[in-house]
Motif scaffolding. Structure first.
Motif, PDB file in Angstrom:
ATOM      1  N   ILE A  33       0.816  -1.214   0.000  1.00  0.00           N
ATOM      2  CA  ILE A  33       0.000   0.000   0.000  1.00  0.00           C
ATOM      3  C   ILE A  33       0.852   1.266   0.000  1.00  0.00           C
ATOM      4  O   ILE A  33       0.719   2.130  -0.877  1.00  0.00           O
ATOM      5  N   LEU A  34       1.733   1.404   0.981  1.00  0.00           N
ATOM      6  CA  LEU A  34       2.463   2.655   1.163  1.00  0.00           C
ATOM      7  C   LEU A  34       3.622   2.818   0.191  1.00  0.00           C
ATOM      8  O   LEU A  34       4.138   3.934   0.029  1.00  0.00           O
ATOM      9  N   SER A  35       4.016   1.746  -0.474  1.00  0.00           N
ATOM     10  CA  SER A  35       5.038   1.857  -1.514  1.00  0.00           C
ATOM     11  C   SER A  35       4.438   2.074  -2.894  1.00  0.00           C
ATOM     12  O   SER A  35       5.183   2.188  -3.883  1.00  0.00           O
ATOM     13  N   SER A  36       3.098   2.088  -2.978  1.00  0.00           N
ATOM     14  CA  SER A  36       2.393   2.324  -4.245  1.00  0.00           C
ATOM     15  C   SER A  36       2.824   1.319  -5.310  1.00  0.00           C
ATOM     16  O   SER A  36       3.171   1.689  -6.443  1.00  0.00           O
ATOM     17  N   ARG A  37       2.757   0.046  -4.971  1.00  0.00           N
ATOM     18  CA  ARG A  37       3.191  -1.010  -5.873  1.00  0.00           C
ATOM     19  C   ARG A  37       2.168  -2.138  -5.927  1.00  0.00           C
ATOM     20  O   ARG A  37       1.626  -2.550  -4.896  1.00  0.00           O
ATOM     21  N   VAL A  38       1.932  -2.637  -7.146  1.00  0.00           N
ATOM     22  CA  VAL A  38       1.183  -3.873  -7.356  1.00  0.00           C
ATOM     23  C   VAL A  38       2.199  -4.937  -7.749  1.00  0.00           C
ATOM     24  O   VAL A  38       2.999  -4.735  -8.669  1.00  0.00           O
ATOM     25  N   HIS A  39       2.167  -6.064  -7.051  1.00  0.00           N
ATOM     26  CA  HIS A  39       3.116  -7.154  -7.306  1.00  0.00           C
ATOM     27  C   HIS A  39       2.392  -8.334  -7.946  1.00  0.00           C
ATOM     28  O   HIS A  39       1.280  -8.688  -7.548  1.00  0.00           O
ATOM     29  N   LEU A  40       3.038  -8.949  -8.919  1.00  0.00           N
ATOM     30  CA  LEU A  40       2.520 -10.136  -9.592  1.00  0.00           C
ATOM     31  C   LEU A  40       3.548 -11.244  -9.450  1.00  0.00           C
ATOM     32  O   LEU A  40       4.734 -11.043  -9.701  1.00  0.00           O
ATOM     33  N   LEU A  41       3.087 -12.426  -9.040  1.00  0.00           N
ATOM     34  CA  LEU A  41       3.989 -13.559  -8.839  1.00  0.00           C
ATOM     35  C   LEU A  41       3.499 -14.754  -9.639  1.00  0.00           C
ATOM     36  O   LEU A  41       2.370 -15.215  -9.453  1.00  0.00           O
ATOM     37  N   ASP A  42       4.351 -15.253 -10.541  1.00  0.00           N
ATOM     38  CA  ASP A  42       4.105 -16.523 -11.223  1.00  0.00           C
ATOM     39  C   ASP A  42       4.651 -17.613 -10.312  1.00  0.00           C
ATOM     40  O   ASP A  42       5.873 -17.784 -10.192  1.00  0.00           O
ATOM     41  N   THR A  43       3.768 -18.324  -9.638  1.00  0.00           N
ATOM     42  CA  THR A  43       4.222 -19.290  -8.635  1.00  0.00           C
ATOM     43  C   THR A  43       4.908 -20.497  -9.254  1.00  0.00           C
ATOM     44  O   THR A  43       5.657 -21.199  -8.568  1.00  0.00           O
ATOM     45  N   SER A  44       4.681 -20.756 -10.528  1.00  0.00           N
ATOM     46  CA  SER A  44       5.308 -21.918 -11.161  1.00  0.00           C
ATOM     47  C   SER A  44       6.769 -21.655 -11.510  1.00  0.00           C
ATOM     48  O   SER A  44       7.587 -22.577 -11.524  1.00  0.00           O
ATOM     49  N   THR A  45       7.103 -20.385 -11.785  1.00  0.00           N
ATOM     50  CA  THR A  45       8.476 -20.045 -12.177  1.00  0.00           C
ATOM     51  C   THR A  45       9.185 -19.168 -11.149  1.00  0.00           C
ATOM     52  O   THR A  45      10.409 -19.039 -11.187  1.00  0.00           O
ATOM     53  N   GLY A  46       8.408 -18.552 -10.254  1.00  0.00           N
ATOM     54  CA  GLY A  46       8.987 -17.606  -9.309  1.00  0.00           C
ATOM     55  C   GLY A  46       9.206 -16.216  -9.886  1.00  0.00           C
ATOM     56  O   GLY A  46       9.723 -15.328  -9.203  1.00  0.00           O
ATOM     57  N   ARG A  47       8.803 -15.998 -11.131  1.00  0.00           N
ATOM     58  CA  ARG A  47       9.010 -14.701 -11.769  1.00  0.00           C
ATOM     59  C   ARG A  47       8.083 -13.660 -11.160  1.00  0.00           C
ATOM     60  O   ARG A  47       6.885 -13.885 -11.011  1.00  0.00           O
ATOM     61  N   ARG A  48       8.647 -12.503 -10.848  1.00  0.00           N
ATOM     62  CA  ARG A  48       7.887 -11.414 -10.248  1.00  0.00           C
ATOM     63  C   ARG A  48       7.859 -10.202 -11.168  1.00  0.00           C
ATOM     64  O   ARG A  48       8.853  -9.886 -11.816  1.00  0.00           O
ATOM     65  N   THR A  49       6.711  -9.546 -11.211  1.00  0.00           N
ATOM     66  CA  THR A  49       6.537  -8.305 -11.958  1.00  0.00           C
ATOM     67  C   THR A  49       5.978  -7.265 -11.005  1.00  0.00           C
ATOM     68  O   THR A  49       5.131  -7.581 -10.171  1.00  0.00           O
ATOM     69  N   ILE A  50       6.461  -6.044 -11.120  1.00  0.00           N
ATOM     70  CA  ILE A  50       6.010  -4.968 -10.237  1.00  0.00           C
ATOM     71  C   ILE A  50       5.477  -3.816 -11.069  1.00  0.00           C
ATOM     72  O   ILE A  50       6.126  -3.365 -12.020  1.00  0.00           O
ATOM     73  N   LEU A  51       4.280  -3.366 -10.731  1.00  0.00           N
ATOM     74  CA  LEU A  51       3.650  -2.219 -11.375  1.00  0.00           C
ATOM     75  C   LEU A  51       3.593  -1.075 -10.377  1.00  0.00           C
ATOM     76  O   LEU A  51       3.018  -1.219  -9.292  1.00  0.00           O
ATOM     77  N   ALA A  52       4.221   0.053 -10.723  1.00  0.00           N
ATOM     78  CA  ALA A  52       4.187   1.232  -9.863  1.00  0.00           C
ATOM     79  C   ALA A  52       2.923   2.030 -10.150  1.00  0.00           C
ATOM     80  O   ALA A  52       2.628   2.355 -11.300  1.00  0.00           O
ATOM     81  N   THR A  53       2.152   2.321  -9.098  1.00  0.00           N
ATOM     82  CA  THR A  53       0.950   3.137  -9.249  1.00  0.00           C
ATOM     83  C   THR A  53       1.266   4.583  -8.877  1.00  0.00           C
ATOM     84  O   THR A  53       2.261   4.866  -8.211  1.00  0.00           O
ATOM     85  N   MET A  54       0.396   5.494  -9.272  1.00  0.00           N
ATOM     86  CA  MET A  54       0.637   6.918  -9.044  1.00  0.00           C
ATOM     87  C   MET A  54       0.340   7.333  -7.614  1.00  0.00           C
ATOM     88  O   MET A  54       0.722   8.421  -7.187  1.00  0.00           O
ATOM     89  N   GLN A  55      -0.368   6.483  -6.872  1.00  0.00           N
ATOM     90  CA  GLN A  55      -0.798   6.816  -5.522  1.00  0.00           C
ATOM     91  C   GLN A  55      -0.759   5.568  -4.657  1.00  0.00           C
ATOM     92  O   GLN A  55      -0.611   4.453  -5.166  1.00  0.00           O
TER      93      GLN A  55
END
Length: 284
Positions: A33-55
């Protein structure tokens, strides 16, 4: 770790929140919440993607059209599958932000808000339709938090954290709610209730912030299981993974000692914890 817990993501999220399993992409979605980030985790590969939000972002949920709906400081926003953003409903209220949210069986978004200073009655719970129109369901919440529906869709569970209760509403024919009552008073349980999820048996799993545990309650409000976690501030939980059998638990590091709680802010997982329910995507 105790209870068979494993580490899904080792992190130091300030307020990790809102875990959601996206069946279309087979990824876990969660926010800091306070870092303004959405995290996505592919549990089969461990790959992570991060989306920065404006708020500051209280929750992110999958959209039926692809992308995400997000509960931001100033309202509800939409990201499309390519990452382009637009506001669905902008409603700026000074010193207030979006908090937890969930998608109802009919594809509407139930979005909570709270004041930064957690002033009593300063938050709301609203039902947001795909066209951006909204109805305020709870006008005087303080820290609007966990939401979930019974397997048959006839009841909705809700937590306003300072009340130290899990409440239940009856669901009306048009998908609204009525007849709020207390399912269980948890004043005698360590910590305060935060996020929740409902399993296929109709039981409600509740994360207890400052309580070191996630606890399961029957549809009658009886406690029947406690999962102790190695951090003081679990925030929310959700079923995901193959067959929706694994319980993912987000946690917060804000206000904790890194030396005493090295896993605070991480995402934990309890494999084969039970049977989860498929979560609908936002229809907008």
């Amino acid at each position: 770790m105790a209870d068979g817990l494993e580490i899904a993501v080792r992190a130091r999220a300030l307020i990790g929140e809102g875990p959601t399993w996206d069946p279309e992409t087979e990824r876990l979605i969660w926010v800091d919440i306070l870092s303004s980030r959405v995290h996505l985790l592919d549990t089969s590969t461990g790959r992570r993607t991060i989306l920065a939000t404006m708020q500051h972002v209280g929750a992110a949920k999958p959209r039926a059209a692809g992308g995400f709906v997000v509960n931001l400081r100033d309202g509800i926003g939409l990201y499309d599958a390519e990452g382009a953003f637009r506001w669905l409903r902008r409603e700026t209220v000074p010193e207030r932000r979006g908090n937890d949210a969930a998608v109802g069986p009919d594809g509407t978004l139930w979005a909570g808000t709270m004041r930064y200073d957690e002033r009593q009655g300063g938050g709301t719970l609203s039902r947001v339709h795909p066209d951006g129109t909204a109805v305020t369901v709870v006008p005087d919440a303080t820290v609007s938090n966990g939401l979930g529906w019974s397997p048959d869709g006839r009841q909705m569970y809700y937590i306003d954290t300072p009340t130290r209760r899990v409440d239940v509403f009856g669901v009306t024919a048009d998908g609204g709610v009525r007849d709020r009552r207390t399912l269980v008073d948890v004043s005698d349980v360590p910590g305060v209730p935060d996020g929740l999820t409902v399993d296929a048996d109709g039981c409600v799993w509740v994360a207890f912030f400052d309580g070191h545990a996630v606890r399961r309650y029957t549809p009658e409000g009886k406690p029947d299981r406690a999962v102790e976690v190695p951090v003081s501030r679990p925030t929310a939980c959700a079923f995901g993974g193959p067959g929706l059998r694994d319980l993912f638990i987000t946690t917060a590091s804000d206000g904790t000692d890194p030396a005493a709680e090295p896993l605070a802010g991480s995402v934990l997982v309890l494999p084969d914890a039970g049977q989860g329910l498929p979560q609908p995507a936002f229809a907008g």
